[in-house]
Design an enzyme around this catalytic site. Structure first.
Site, PDB file in Angstrom:
ATOM      1  N   VAL A 156       2.096   7.588  -3.798  1.00 49.17           N
ATOM      2  CA  VAL A 156       0.705   7.734  -4.228  1.00 49.17           C
ATOM      3  C   VAL A 156      -0.073   7.573  -2.921  1.00 49.17           C
ATOM      4  CG1 VAL A 156      -1.171   6.790  -5.631  1.00 49.17           C
ATOM      5  CG2 VAL A 156       1.179   6.824  -6.531  1.00 49.17           C
ATOM      6  N   PRO A 157      -0.467   8.702  -2.318  1.00 49.41           N
ATOM      7  CA  PRO A 157      -0.832   8.732  -0.893  1.00 49.41           C
ATOM      8  C   PRO A 157      -2.200   8.145  -0.529  1.00 49.41           C
ATOM      9  CG  PRO A 157      -1.125  10.893  -1.851  1.00 49.41           C
ATOM     10  CD  PRO A 157      -0.537  10.035  -2.926  1.00 49.41           C
ATOM     11  N   CYS A 158      -2.308   6.833  -0.613  1.00 45.95           N
ATOM     12  CA  CYS A 158      -3.547   6.167  -0.232  1.00 45.95           C
ATOM     13  C   CYS A 158      -3.814   6.296   1.268  1.00 45.95           C
ATOM     14  CB  CYS A 158      -3.545   4.716  -0.679  1.00 45.95           C
ATOM     15  SG  CYS A 158      -2.109   3.764  -0.197  1.00 45.95           S
ATOM     16  N   HIS A 159      -2.772   6.633   2.048  1.00 49.37           N
ATOM     17  CA  HIS A 159      -2.972   6.822   3.489  1.00 49.37           C
ATOM     18  C   HIS A 159      -3.821   8.058   3.782  1.00 49.37           C
ATOM     19  CE1 HIS A 159       0.670   9.152   2.508  1.00 49.37           C
ATOM     20  NE2 HIS A 159       0.316   9.960   3.500  1.00 49.37           N
TER      21      HIS A 159
END
Length: 153
Positions: free
Chosen positions: A120-123
């Site tokens: 879950v690409p919070c970056h």
């Protein structure tokens, strides 16, 4: 019963967790968590997909996820999953996307509480003007992930 497995990666040790056939966590570091230690078929598959991601061979993950959070957090995490590989969005753009344009700080807090980093690409969320802002895995790892995706986009 939660299953816990630790793996190495280019961004350091990662802790993977699974419960009832779904991935429940991907955390930076070698976290001590209650549960049964060792791989399951799902955790091995998650590790394989992560290796492919780090090798630049995978852009999307295909794993069953179990995200637990508030309704607001779930909205934010869903919006994160819609950010295409190699692209970024600002906290303001995420707030706008979920219909809460004034909730930039709350979006940041939901990002901070994302239990399944990388997948879950919070970056992929940056500050206004593209500035790198806080990241649970450290700004150095955030830059690494963004650069990896930019190179392989």
């Amino acid at each position: 019963m939660e299953h816990v497995w630790h793996i190495g990666s280019p961004v350091g040790d990662l802790t993977l967790t699974e419960e009832e056939g779904a991935l429940t966590g991907l955390y930076f570091g070698r976290l001590s968590r209650p549960g049964e230690a060792g791989p399951t078929a799902l955790l091995e598959e998650a590790a394989r997909q992560l290796r492919e991601y780090f090798a630049g061979q995978r852009r999307e993950f295909d794993l069953p996820l179990c995200l637990r959070g508030t309704a607001f957090q779930m909205q934010v995490w869903q919006a994160l999953q819609a950010i295409p590989y190699g692209e970024v969005r600002t906290y303001g753009e995420i707030a706008q996307a979920i219909g809460k344009p004034k909730a930039c700080r709350a979006v940041g807090m939901a990002n901070h509480n994302n239990p399944i980093s990388i997948i879950v690409p919070c970056h992929r969320v940056v500050g206004a003007g593209g500035s790198l802002t806080g990241y649970g895995g450290g700004l150095e790892n955030k830059r690494f992930l963004l650069d990896l995706e930019k190179r392989n986009h």
